[in-house]
Design a protein around this motif. Structure first.
Motif, PDB file in Angstrom:
ATOM      1  N   CYS A  13       0.832  -1.205   0.000  1.00 42.63           N
ATOM      2  CA  CYS A  13       0.000   0.000   0.000  1.00 42.63           C
ATOM      3  C   CYS A  13       0.865   1.251   0.000  1.00 42.63           C
ATOM      4  O   CYS A  13       0.567   2.224  -0.679  1.00 42.63           O
ATOM      5  CB  CYS A  13      -0.926   0.001   1.205  1.00 42.63           C
ATOM      6  N   HIS A  16       2.364   1.666  -3.524  1.00 39.22           N
ATOM      7  CA  HIS A  16       1.351   2.062  -4.498  1.00 39.22           C
ATOM      8  C   HIS A  16       0.868   3.488  -4.249  1.00 39.22           C
ATOM      9  O   HIS A  16       0.382   4.142  -5.163  1.00 39.22           O
ATOM     10  CB  HIS A  16       0.179   1.084  -4.476  1.00 39.22           C
ATOM     11  N   SER A  17       0.995   3.985  -3.035  1.00 38.91           N
ATOM     12  CA  SER A  17       0.579   5.355  -2.733  1.00 38.91           C
ATOM     13  C   SER A  17       1.618   6.389  -3.133  1.00 38.91           C
ATOM     14  O   SER A  17       1.275   7.490  -3.547  1.00 38.91           O
ATOM     15  CB  SER A  17       0.302   5.498  -1.234  1.00 38.91           C
ATOM     16  N   HIS A  23       1.490   3.025 -11.103  1.00 36.85           N
ATOM     17  CA  HIS A  23       0.184   3.239 -11.735  1.00 36.85           C
ATOM     18  C   HIS A  23       0.282   3.917 -13.105  1.00 36.85           C
ATOM     19  O   HIS A  23      -0.731   4.172 -13.734  1.00 36.85           O
ATOM     20  CB  HIS A  23      -0.720   4.055 -10.810  1.00 36.85           C
ATOM     21  N   CYS A  35      -4.450  -2.860  -5.632  1.00 33.49           N
ATOM     22  CA  CYS A  35      -4.989  -1.857  -4.704  1.00 33.49           C
ATOM     23  C   CYS A  35      -6.423  -2.208  -4.308  1.00 33.49           C
ATOM     24  O   CYS A  35      -6.798  -2.103  -3.144  1.00 33.49           O
ATOM     25  CB  CYS A  35      -4.943  -0.466  -5.322  1.00 33.49           C
TER      26      CYS A  35
END
Length: 57
Positions: A13, A16-17, A23, A35
């Motif tokens: 997480c 990916h943030s 992305h 996600c």
């Protein structure tokens, strides 16, 4: 490369943030399947950065 996740945070997480490269391959309006998986099922305990032991009783 983003800074490493703090203790107690999910590694996936966090990446990916804060890492825009992950992305970048998605089309406009397309959702990231990993996600969404973490959103609906939660983060696995083995995927989290371990917290330091507390010295308080």
């Amino acid at each position: 490369m983003p800074k490493p996740p703090p203790p107690g945070q999910c590694i996936q997480c966090w990446q990916h943030s804060y890492d825009r490269r992950i992305h970048r391959r998605l089309r406009r309006g397309e959702d990231c399947k990993p996600c969404l998986d973490h959103l609906h099922t939660g983060c696995p305990p083995e995927g989290k950065v371990p917290k330091k032991e507390s010295f308080w009783w």
